[in-house]
Design an enzyme around this catalytic site. Structure first.
Site, PDB file in Angstrom:
ATOM      1  N   GLU A 148      -3.704   6.552   8.555  1.00 24.71           N
ATOM      2  CA  GLU A 148      -4.550   7.356   7.695  1.00 24.71           C
ATOM      3  C   GLU A 148      -5.702   7.926   8.522  1.00 24.71           C
ATOM      4  O   GLU A 148      -6.084   7.346   9.548  1.00 24.71           O
ATOM      5  CB  GLU A 148      -5.163   6.510   6.571  1.00 24.71           C
ATOM      6  CG  GLU A 148      -4.247   6.157   5.447  1.00 24.71           C
ATOM      7  CD  GLU A 148      -4.947   5.359   4.358  1.00 24.71           C
ATOM      8  OE1 GLU A 148      -4.358   5.249   3.278  1.00 24.71           O
ATOM      9  OE2 GLU A 148      -6.066   4.845   4.592  1.00 24.71           O
ATOM     10  N   HIS A 206     -14.848  -6.777   7.103  1.00 22.54           N
ATOM     11  CA  HIS A 206     -14.106  -6.034   6.077  1.00 22.54           C
ATOM     12  C   HIS A 206     -14.040  -6.799   4.759  1.00 22.54           C
ATOM     13  O   HIS A 206     -13.208  -6.491   3.905  1.00 22.54           O
ATOM     14  CB  HIS A 206     -12.682  -5.702   6.545  1.00 22.54           C
ATOM     15  CG  HIS A 206     -12.628  -4.832   7.752  1.00 22.54           C
ATOM     16  ND1 HIS A 206     -12.955  -3.495   7.740  1.00 22.54           N
ATOM     17  CD2 HIS A 206     -12.295  -5.114   9.040  1.00 22.54           C
ATOM     18  CE1 HIS A 206     -12.821  -2.987   8.949  1.00 22.54           C
ATOM     19  NE2 HIS A 206     -12.422  -3.948   9.758  1.00 22.54           N
ATOM     20  N   LYS A 234       0.823  -1.210   0.000  1.00 22.50           N
ATOM     21  CA  LYS A 234       0.000   0.000   0.000  1.00 22.50           C
ATOM     22  C   LYS A 234       0.857   1.261   0.000  1.00 22.50           C
ATOM     23  O   LYS A 234       0.511   2.267  -0.621  1.00 22.50           O
ATOM     24  CB  LYS A 234      -0.962  -0.014   1.184  1.00 22.50           C
ATOM     25  CG  LYS A 234      -2.014  -1.119   1.101  1.00 22.50           C
ATOM     26  CD  LYS A 234      -2.951  -1.092   2.308  1.00 22.50           C
ATOM     27  CE  LYS A 234      -4.038  -2.150   2.205  1.00 22.50           C
ATOM     28  NZ  LYS A 234      -3.519  -3.512   2.247  1.00 22.50           N
ATOM     29  N   ARG A 281      -5.482  -8.412 -10.196  1.00 21.18           N
ATOM     30  CA  ARG A 281      -6.036  -9.709 -10.616  1.00 21.18           C
ATOM     31  C   ARG A 281      -7.499  -9.520 -10.980  1.00 21.18           C
ATOM     32  O   ARG A 281      -8.057  -8.430 -10.862  1.00 21.18           O
ATOM     33  CB  ARG A 281      -5.935 -10.718  -9.463  1.00 21.18           C
ATOM     34  CG  ARG A 281      -6.589 -10.189  -8.184  1.00 21.18           C
ATOM     35  CD  ARG A 281      -6.667 -11.222  -7.086  1.00 21.18           C
ATOM     36  NE  ARG A 281      -6.997 -10.635  -5.795  1.00 21.18           N
ATOM     37  CZ  ARG A 281      -8.200 -10.259  -5.404  1.00 21.18           C
ATOM     38  NH1 ARG A 281      -9.222 -10.393  -6.235  1.00 21.18           N
ATOM     39  NH2 ARG A 281      -8.405  -9.752  -4.208  1.00 21.18           N
TER      40      ARG A 281
END
Length: 499
Positions: A202, A237, A118, A294
């Site tokens: 974040e 999630h 990330k 993908r």
């Protein structure tokens, strides 16, 4: 251009079947690989050839990269399609495939590596002016500095693992007093899950939407987006229900998100099919989250609204062909819904369930697609993801696609294990979903296991009433038959007695 006459699908279940079907339509032969637990699986029977990799655990079968490549050598395979999961986002595997003279049906190892981190992804896309969630640009190595950053962007904040996904290595911090403890937990979970303890912070966007953009890029620098998918209905999630297009995006926001997604793909010289994920707040501000290098589980809803077979496009791109269409050729037509049918118990915190599919009957009719890898009488193995099938419906608009999904769920018969079908129908009927006014907090905000129990009780009452009516009717019928029979006997005796 590269010739592809035979493809090995390095995966199992519904995605292996889905890839093989498109390959067959293209006149390409297929090879299945399987574990001992999947010896009788549908993808094994469908393929032209099949090879057992080893015992049921993934580490002893589906993740054996060297053995898979050797199977390719032995059987004259030209290319490997990794599906999703397993080796699909493994840069080392993609490189190993190409090093052995085989074609990897997917992006370059470099693109997988960049987007697999990330933090690396954030750095790569920075020059494309793509909206980012406020936070640290690098991994946290100074607690005090990180705390200062958290104060500046404001709590709540999110501590996230740089590697991996699926909600692992992720912690929400509501106040500074909890920062160090939650960071230690995030680092520990990231190390155990991904072997990489790097974490960053974040701003935590409260109640966001999770919206992603499908992209396709060829090896000639052409990249297009195929619009968005709404993926906000999640548990742990992880997505459970997806649709295309989103009910909330304006044409302007859609265009801006599509342009940003293409920018992300350009940032890593992407080719193949990929998905750029964004979080969207209640003001329709969107922020780059990550890129999945993908094919996605939910790709069928994009296929339904665009008419594009994404697997065929992947194969043609791997051959070296340019995209056969341009951005302006793509249009959204109709609306598609997808529910993931998991072998899970929604009344018990969505815990996986195992057992035998005693009854398994798919829904049918117009606008219904079922991507699955099971049939009646098969066992659900404990070793892999508990998804049984993807149920997709399509119609001219969102409301009709929802109505069709409700009918399809009613028609889907699965007995022997617990599934998420009841939960999915609950969502389809909920006002927050039908109105489009929902976010990633849907399950937390609205769902209680009791609602399914109430529905079950209500259904049982209806079934009981129907059975009672049938019993009464049968009883009356039996009495009438008995009376008629007795009358016939009496009449027969009366006739005999007259003779």
């Amino acid at each position: 251009m590269h010739k592809i006459n035979k493809i090995l699908v390095a995966n199992r279940g519904e995605i292996a079947l889905r890839v093989m079907r498109s390959a067959k339509e293209m006149g390409i032969k297929t090879v299945a690989v399987y574990s001992e637990a999947d010896r009788n699986a549908l993808h094994v029977r469908f393929a032209d050839e099949a090879v057992c990799l080893g015992p049921p655990p993934s580490s002893e079968s589906y993740l054996l990269a060297d053995k898979i490549i050797q199977v390719c050598k032995d059987l004259g395979v030209d290319a490997i399609h990794p599906g999703y999961g397993f080796l699909s986002e493994n840069a080392a595997f993609a490189k190993k495939v190409s090093d052995h003279g085989l074609i990897f049906i997917g992006p370059s190892p470099e693109a997988i590596e960049v987007m697999g981190s990330k933090l690396a992804a954030k750095h790569a896309v920075a020059k494309y002016d793509i909206p980012m969630v406020p936070g640290t640009p690098d991994a946290i190595d100074d607690i005090d500095a990180a705390k200062q950053t958290a104060r500046e962007i404001g709590y709540p904040i999110l501590i996230k693992a740089s590697a991996g996904g699926g909600g692992k290595g992720m912690r929400i911090v509501e106040a500074e007093a909890d920062f160090e403890e939650q960071m230690q937990r995030a680092v520990s979970e990231a190390k155990s899950s991904f072997g990489d303890g790097a974490v960053f912070i974040e701003k935590f966007i409260t109640s966001p939407r999770h919206i992603e953009i499908q992209v396709l890029g060829d090896q000639h620098g052409n990249i297009v987006h195929l619009f968005e998918r709404e993926c906000s209905i999640q548990r742990r999630h992880q997505k459970v229900i997806e649709e295309a297009p989103s009910a909330i995006l304006t044409p302007e926001v859609r265009e801006a998100m599509g342009k940003a997604a293409v920018g992300v793909a350009k940032a890593c010289n992407y080719h193949g099919a990929g998905t750029v994920e964004f979080i969207v707040d209640n003001q329709l501000n969107f922020y780059f989250l990550e890129m999945n290098t993908r094919l996605q589980v939910e790709h069928p809803v994009t296929e339904m609204i665009t008419g594009v077979d994404l697997v065929k496009e992947q194969i043609n791109i791997a051959k070296g062909l340019p995209l056969s269409f341009k951005q302006e050729d793509l249009k959204i037509q109709g609306h598609a819904m997808e529910v993931r049918v998991y072998a899970e118990d929604p009344q018990n915190n969505f815990l996986p369930d195992i057992g035998k599919l005693e009854i398994y009957k798919r829904p049918q009719g117009p606008g219904i697609r079922v991507d699955d890898g099971f049939e009646q009488g098969m066992q659900i193995p404990i070793y892999y993801d508990p998804m049984i099938a993807k149920l997709i419906t399509y119609d001219t608009d969102r409301s009709r696609a929802i109505d069709r999904m409700i009918r399809a769920i009613d028609e889907y018969q699965i007995k022997g294990i617990q599934t998420t079908l009841g939960f999915c129908q609950y969502v389809m009927r909920h006002e927050a979903f039908t109105s489009g006014n929902f976010d990633t907090k849907f399950v937390e905000r609205y769902f209680k296991p009791e609602v399914l129990q109430q529905k079950l009780s209500s259904d049982e009452e209806v079934i009981g009433a129907v059975l009672a009516t049938m019993i009464i009717k049968d009883s009356k019928k039996s009495l009438a038959t008995a009376a008629a029979s007795e009358g016939a006997v009496m009449q027969s005796k009366w006739k005999r007695n007259r003779k």
